[in-house]
Design a protein around this motif. Sequence first.
Motif, PDB file in Angstrom:
ATOM      1  N   PHE A   1     -26.802 -21.329 -10.557  1.00 56.07           N
ATOM      2  CA  PHE A   1     -27.835 -22.477 -10.999  1.00 56.07           C
ATOM      3  C   PHE A   1     -28.845 -22.283 -11.980  1.00 56.07           C
ATOM      4  O   PHE A   1     -29.241 -21.209 -12.129  1.00 56.07           O
ATOM      5  CB  PHE A   1     -28.584 -22.750  -9.567  1.00 56.07           C
ATOM      6  N   ILE A   2     -28.861 -23.470 -12.661  1.00 52.37           N
ATOM      7  CA  ILE A   2     -30.057 -23.336 -13.745  1.00 52.37           C
ATOM      8  C   ILE A   2     -30.896 -24.562 -13.646  1.00 52.37           C
ATOM      9  O   ILE A   2     -30.411 -25.554 -13.018  1.00 52.37           O
ATOM     10  CB  ILE A   2     -29.210 -23.252 -15.012  1.00 52.37           C
TER      11      ILE A   2
ATOM     12  N   ASP B   1     -27.718 -17.446  -7.923  1.00 52.97           N
ATOM     13  CA  ASP B   1     -26.133 -17.531  -7.792  1.00 52.97           C
ATOM     14  C   ASP B   1     -25.949 -18.668  -6.513  1.00 52.97           C
ATOM     15  O   ASP B   1     -26.299 -18.164  -5.632  1.00 52.97           O
ATOM     16  CB  ASP B   1     -25.781 -16.108  -7.673  1.00 52.97           C
ATOM     17  N   TYR B   2     -24.868 -19.151  -6.692  1.00 51.10           N
ATOM     18  CA  TYR B   2     -24.340 -19.919  -5.461  1.00 51.10           C
ATOM     19  C   TYR B   2     -23.265 -19.072  -4.984  1.00 51.10           C
ATOM     20  O   TYR B   2     -22.381 -18.397  -5.649  1.00 51.10           O
ATOM     21  CB  TYR B   2     -23.573 -21.045  -6.131  1.00 51.10           C
ATOM     22  N   ASN B   3     -23.639 -18.580  -3.773  1.00 47.71           N
ATOM     23  CA  ASN B   3     -22.881 -17.819  -3.044  1.00 47.71           C
ATOM     24  C   ASN B   3     -21.860 -18.109  -1.950  1.00 47.71           C
ATOM     25  O   ASN B   3     -21.495 -17.486  -0.869  1.00 47.71           O
ATOM     26  CB  ASN B   3     -23.924 -16.607  -2.685  1.00 47.71           C
TER      27      ASN B   3
ATOM     28  N   LYS C   1     -18.845 -26.727   4.742  1.00 49.37           N
ATOM     29  CA  LYS C   1     -19.728 -27.447   3.769  1.00 49.37           C
ATOM     30  C   LYS C   1     -20.025 -26.516   2.360  1.00 49.37           C
ATOM     31  O   LYS C   1     -20.140 -25.310   2.413  1.00 49.37           O
ATOM     32  CB  LYS C   1     -21.194 -27.473   4.327  1.00 49.37           C
ATOM     33  N   HIS C   2     -19.773 -27.259   1.346  1.00 50.90           N
ATOM     34  CA  HIS C   2     -19.940 -26.555  -0.096  1.00 50.90           C
ATOM     35  C   HIS C   2     -20.045 -27.769  -1.018  1.00 50.90           C
ATOM     36  O   HIS C   2     -19.941 -28.922  -0.564  1.00 50.90           O
ATOM     37  CB  HIS C   2     -18.748 -25.675  -0.491  1.00 50.90           C
ATOM     38  N   LEU C   3     -20.209 -27.367  -2.319  1.00 53.04           N
ATOM     39  CA  LEU C   3     -20.847 -28.190  -3.261  1.00 53.04           C
ATOM     40  C   LEU C   3     -19.716 -28.680  -4.522  1.00 53.04           C
ATOM     41  O   LEU C   3     -19.993 -29.002  -5.587  1.00 53.04           O
ATOM     42  CB  LEU C   3     -22.033 -27.679  -3.833  1.00 53.04           C
TER      43      LEU C   3
ATOM     44  N   TYR D   1     -31.187 -22.505  -2.000  1.00 42.66           N
ATOM     45  CA  TYR D   1     -30.299 -23.708  -1.457  1.00 42.66           C
ATOM     46  C   TYR D   1     -30.028 -23.551  -0.227  1.00 42.66           C
ATOM     47  O   TYR D   1     -29.911 -22.422   0.588  1.00 42.66           O
ATOM     48  CB  TYR D   1     -29.356 -24.182  -2.640  1.00 42.66           C
ATOM     49  N   SER D   2     -29.985 -25.102   0.435  1.00 40.85           N
ATOM     50  CA  SER D   2     -29.444 -25.144   1.969  1.00 40.85           C
ATOM     51  C   SER D   2     -28.581 -26.100   2.035  1.00 40.85           C
ATOM     52  O   SER D   2     -28.924 -27.300   1.323  1.00 40.85           O
ATOM     53  CB  SER D   2     -30.622 -25.090   2.634  1.00 40.85           C
TER      54      SER D   2
END
Length: 334
Positions: A126-127, A136-138, A158-160, A234-235
């Motif tokens: 993420f920036i 970092d997206y983990n 669940k993911h982006l 993030y959540s």
Amino acid sequence: MYKFQPKLSIGLPVYNGEKFLQESLDSLLNQTFTDFELIISDNASTDNTEEICRNYAAQDQRIYYYRHDTNIGCAHNFNRVLELSKSEYFKWAAYDDLHAPDFISKCMQVLEINPDYILCHSHTSFIDEQGTPLQDYNINLNTNSAKLQVRFNELLTKHLCYQMYGIIRKSALKKIPPMGGYGNADGILLLRLGMVGQFYEIPEYLFFARSHPQQSLSMFFPNYLSFTNNNSRYSLDKLPNFYDYSVWFDSSNKGKILFPHWRILKEYLLSISQSSLNLNEQLLCYFNLGKKLSGNESLLIKDLWMAAKILLSQKLATTKAAKAQVSSHYSGIN
């Protein structure tokens, strides 16, 4: 006459992207891999997006700029750039994200060497609005499994949906329906791609997802990224508003009675029933889907309740209008 036939098509759907668009375009145009066309589809932007795009297209013959007269919704615009592409490989790009200079070259190398992989992406970071690293997206999904039902189960998590912005074989995209006009349509598209073939994620942070208030994630996943004492987190605990999400994907949904959670369930079921899975594999997928739905039955009930409220509201409004018309008629007589 020579006709440019690129190896890769990059499709960039955009709406009012002036704030980050130039930086995103530079990130793509400065890739070490250069054999691509860049297709921009402007969804009737009202800011300086058109001027920016036309200036870039005038300077680089790889860029093709198209503009819609009216906003056709996210899904149609995403599908439009794919329809306009003419290459063996395809990649969607967002107007606000950034890529390391070797993102495309490393993804292409993986796909060229490994025919079993239909999609290649990288680790994601993420920036913020200024491009400063946040976190970092983990969420790492086991989508490189050779077992189709395992990939199905992983993509139910669940993911982006950042894999959407990887390099994809066009032949794989032709095997599935286009992106639909409903909430979680990007997740369903990825799920169906996962049922076609394996994904590979390069273990390097080469993709930079920008977090800012105007992005769809901020609108529909409230507070998914927050800040505490300069530390970001993030959540994905909160579900988005799938009613508004459906309108964002397809603007023609506005004002309609929608059953967004029932629609998502239907698309999951269709993904299984229309796949090439054998009976055993299908049963495993239905079982995994049942586990995912367990505890979320209230969402299906919520759809029915919302529809009932809208119907009742419409009926009351009609009755009120009719009474007002009758009252007006008799007032005129008197």
